[in-house]
Design a protein around this motif. Structure first.
Motif, PDB file in Angstrom:
ATOM      1  N   SER A  53       3.929   5.600  -5.567  1.00 23.99           N
ATOM      2  CA  SER A  53       3.925   5.546  -7.035  1.00 23.99           C
ATOM      3  C   SER A  53       2.864   6.449  -7.648  1.00 23.99           C
ATOM      4  CB  SER A  53       3.718   4.105  -7.519  1.00 23.99           C
ATOM      5  OG  SER A  53       2.370   3.697  -7.359  1.00 23.99           O
ATOM      6  N   GLU A  54       1.802   6.719  -6.898  1.00 21.22           N
ATOM      7  CA  GLU A  54       0.737   7.600  -7.383  1.00 21.22           C
ATOM      8  C   GLU A  54       1.075   9.076  -7.176  1.00 21.22           C
ATOM      9  OE1 GLU A  54      -2.185   6.754  -9.093  1.00 21.22           O
ATOM     10  OE2 GLU A  54      -1.031   4.894  -9.211  1.00 21.22           O
ATOM     11  N   GLY A  55       2.166   9.343  -6.474  1.00 15.90           N
ATOM     12  CA  GLY A  55       2.605  10.717  -6.280  1.00 15.90           C
ATOM     13  C   GLY A  55       1.883  11.470  -5.178  1.00 15.90           C
ATOM     14  N   ALA A 101       0.832  -1.206   0.000  1.00 15.36           N
ATOM     15  CA  ALA A 101       0.000   0.000   0.000  1.00 15.36           C
ATOM     16  C   ALA A 101       0.869   1.258   0.000  1.00 15.36           C
ATOM     17  CB  ALA A 101      -0.943  -0.001   1.203  1.00 15.36           C
ATOM     18  N   ARG A 102       1.954   1.238   0.771  1.00 15.66           N
ATOM     19  CA  ARG A 102       2.863   2.392   0.797  1.00 15.66           C
ATOM     20  C   ARG A 102       3.552   2.577  -0.556  1.00 15.66           C
ATOM     21  NH1 ARG A 102       4.435   4.230   6.116  1.00 15.66           N
ATOM     22  NH2 ARG A 102       3.360   2.965   7.661  1.00 15.66           N
TER      23      ARG A 102
END
Length: 102
Positions: free
Chosen positions: A29-31, A23-24
């Motif tokens: 990765s999604e910024g 999850a982290r």
């Protein structure tokens, strides 16, 4: 560049097997900005999993338990599926009902 299929496959894997580490990694990765609390990325995955049409009854129960154990019961203002409402939503899309296990 990631393909849409690859992106969706990665999300599905995260929904099937949510972990703090995964999850982290997804959060980063999604910024997204650093979370206000360390549990936020995994809680986000569990909230989304409650709206996932492929979540089994066990997954729905697991996500609810995680969120309630971490104090999210008061702020859980989302459409959270139950096995009945999930299967009704699946039927509207022409999908078969799910059993407890995938």
């Amino acid at each position: 560049m990631e393909t849409m299929s690859g992106y969706l496959d990665a999300l599905e894997a995260l929904f099937l097997y949510p972990s703090d580490e995964a999850a982290r990694a997804w959060w980063t990765s999604e910024g997204y900005a650093p979370p206000a609390h360390p549990v936020v990325p995994l809680a986000t995955i569990h909230k989304v999993r409650l709206q996932w049409l492929d979540a089994t009854d066990d997954m729905l129960a697991d996500s609810r338990a995680f969120l309630f154990d971490h104090g999210y019961e008061a702020g859980l203002n989302i459409l959270a599926y139950t096995s009945k409402t999930r299967d009704a939503a699946r039927a509207k899309r022409g999908l078969p009902p799910l059993k407890s296990e995938l």
